[in-house]
Design a protein around this motif. Structure first.
Motif, mmCIF file in Angstrom:
data_model
loop_
_atom_site.group_PDB
_atom_site.id
_atom_site.type_symbol
_atom_site.label_atom_id
_atom_site.label_comp_id
_atom_site.label_asym_id
_atom_site.label_seq_id
_atom_site.Cartn_x
_atom_site.Cartn_y
_atom_site.Cartn_z
ATOM 1 N N GLY A 4 2.938 23.701 15.332
ATOM 2 C CA GLY A 4 3.448 22.720 16.281
ATOM 3 C C GLY A 4 2.406 22.248 17.275
ATOM 4 O O GLY A 4 2.447 21.116 17.748
ATOM 5 N N LEU A 5 1.448 23.114 17.585
ATOM 6 C CA LEU A 5 0.428 22.791 18.582
ATOM 7 C C LEU A 5 -0.468 21.644 18.134
ATOM 8 O O LEU A 5 -0.692 20.678 18.875
ATOM 9 N N LEU A 6 -0.984 21.716 16.930
ATOM 10 C CA LEU A 6 -2.000 20.760 16.486
ATOM 11 C C LEU A 6 -1.419 19.412 16.084
ATOM 12 O O LEU A 6 -2.157 18.422 16.005
ATOM 13 N N GLU A 7 -0.123 19.380 15.832
ATOM 14 C CA GLU A 7 0.518 18.117 15.438
ATOM 15 C C GLU A 7 1.611 17.757 16.454
ATOM 16 O O GLU A 7 2.605 17.127 16.117
ATOM 17 N N SER A 8 1.399 18.174 17.692
ATOM 18 C CA SER A 8 2.415 18.030 18.729
ATOM 19 C C SER A 8 2.865 16.578 18.892
ATOM 20 O O SER A 8 2.049 15.670 19.035
ATOM 21 N N GLY A 9 4.175 16.382 18.854
ATOM 22 C CA GLY A 9 4.739 15.045 19.000
ATOM 23 C C GLY A 9 4.727 14.215 17.743
ATOM 24 O O GLY A 9 5.192 13.069 17.744
ATOM 25 N N ASN A 10 4.224 14.797 16.644
ATOM 26 C CA ASN A 10 4.165 14.031 15.392
ATOM 27 C C ASN A 10 4.434 14.937 14.189
ATOM 28 O O ASN A 10 3.723 14.896 13.187
ATOM 29 N N ILE A 11 5.474 15.759 14.303
ATOM 30 C CA ILE A 11 5.879 16.615 13.188
ATOM 31 C C ILE A 11 6.741 15.766 12.247
ATOM 32 O O ILE A 11 7.971 15.740 12.336
ATOM 33 N N THR A 12 6.087 15.053 11.368
ATOM 34 C CA THR A 12 6.793 14.133 10.483
ATOM 35 C C THR A 12 7.386 14.868 9.279
ATOM 36 O O THR A 12 7.001 15.996 8.957
ATOM 37 N N ALA A 13 8.298 14.204 8.603
ATOM 38 C CA ALA A 13 8.869 14.761 7.381
ATOM 39 C C ALA A 13 7.784 14.976 6.330
ATOM 40 O O ALA A 13 7.755 16.003 5.641
ATOM 41 N N ASP A 14 6.874 14.038 6.215
ATOM 42 C CA ASP A 14 5.782 14.162 5.253
ATOM 43 C C ASP A 14 4.901 15.362 5.572
ATOM 44 O O ASP A 14 4.480 16.092 4.675
ATOM 45 N N TYR A 15 4.642 15.567 6.855
ATOM 46 C CA TYR A 15 3.821 16.707 7.270
ATOM 47 C C TYR A 15 4.492 18.027 6.874
ATOM 48 O O TYR A 15 3.840 18.931 6.343
ATOM 49 N N LEU A 16 5.786 18.136 7.111
ATOM 50 C CA LEU A 16 6.492 19.366 6.767
ATOM 51 C C LEU A 16 6.529 19.576 5.257
ATOM 52 O O LEU A 16 6.329 20.701 4.777
ATOM 53 N N LYS A 17 6.781 18.526 4.507
ATOM 54 C CA LYS A 17 6.876 18.654 3.043
ATOM 55 C C LYS A 17 5.547 19.075 2.423
ATOM 56 O O LYS A 17 5.523 19.747 1.390
ATOM 57 N N LYS A 18 4.434 18.703 3.054
ATOM 58 C CA LYS A 18 3.117 19.097 2.545
ATOM 59 C C LYS A 18 2.683 20.469 3.065
ATOM 60 O O LYS A 18 1.887 21.155 2.427
#
Length: 273
Positions: free
Chosen positions: A207-221
């Protein structure tokens, strides 16, 4: 089976955030939320907790970009006459380091925040902080003390592999490298203290490095490559932002199931391990 806490920060900040938290818990993949005791929508957040007993809750200590629980006269070095904390993270951090007499004010304010949550009937499963301020060297000792006094079993330590993040999302390289270094130093200082006082922490926190931009694509990858358990994903859902959309995304739900991940709360960690 791998186990994951999916947590929303800033619960109680506003009515809009509260709606997102409740919706993502009931209809999405959210399992937990960290509440701001000084938040303008704190009463509404308490009502949501009562109506959703399965929602895990932690205390979200706030010493910047928010509102104090104590009055200005009690913490003049922390908040202005209206009870507002400093908005600038750098100046707030320096103030916590160098302001004379600030240590006792920190201790009293974060204790007041925790007690306000507990007096509202909330069972706290973990402790964290706005912009991870709980890991500040002038705060962490007081945070550990709170956990011991009030039997809060876990403190968040954000430890996220840099290369895993960059493999999925290579944006904001300077931000990510600098934050990885800063928070790795803070984590190494905090972890032995937690161990000494018997406070737990989750070894992998995203969560720290992608703060404010935890997208669905990011989680799926990202999710298929995680082999540690338990782990945590923390985010900041607000109306129409990427984090909220990701929590509600059907493909993210499918990815969680396909990768053998069980969504839990902090309170469930000891029971299930």
């Amino acid at each position: 089976m791998k186990k994951c806490v999916i947590n929303a920060d800033d619960f109680g900040k506003s009515d809009a955030v509260n709606v997102c938290v409740e919706t993502a818990f009931r209809e999405g993949v959210l399992s937990s939320a960290s509440i701001m005791a000084g938040g303008l929508a704190f009463p509404g957040a308490c009502s949501i907790i009562k109506g959703n007993p399965g929602l895990g809750v932690g205390i979200h200590l706030t010493l910047l970009q928010g509102h104090s629980v104590l009055k200005h006269k009690d913490i003049p070095g922390l908040a202005d006459v209206k009870g507002n904390f400093c908005e600038n993270p750098f100046f707030a951090g320096m103030n916590l380091f160098f302001k004379r007499g600030i240590a006792d004010q920190i201790r009293r304010e974060i204790r007041a925040q925790t007690e306000k949550a507990l007096e509202s009937g909330i069972s706290l499963g973990h402790l964290d902080g706005h912009l991870n301020i709980h890991l500040h060297p002038s705060v962490i000792w007081h945070a550990v003390e709170l956990c011991k006094v009030y039997n809060i079993p876990y403190i968040r330590i954000p430890r996220e592999p840099l290369f895993m993040n960059l493999f999925v999302s290579g944006k904001k390289l300077l931000y990510k490298i600098s934050h990885k270094i800063i928070f790795e130093i803070l984590a190494r200082r905090a972890a032995p203290l937690l161990k000494e006082y018997g406070i737990g922490h989750i070894p992998l926190v995203i969560g720290l490095l992608e703060s404010g931009n935890i997208t669905a694509d990011y989680l799926k990858k990202t999710l298929p490559g995680i082999d540690k358990t338990p782990f945590e994903i923390y985010c900041h859902p607000e109306p129409n932002n990427a984090d909220f959309s990701a929590l509600m995304d059907k493909d993210v739900k499918k990815c969680i199931v396909e990768n053998g991940i069980r969504i839990i709360t902090y309170r469930e960690i000891k029971v299930q391990q």
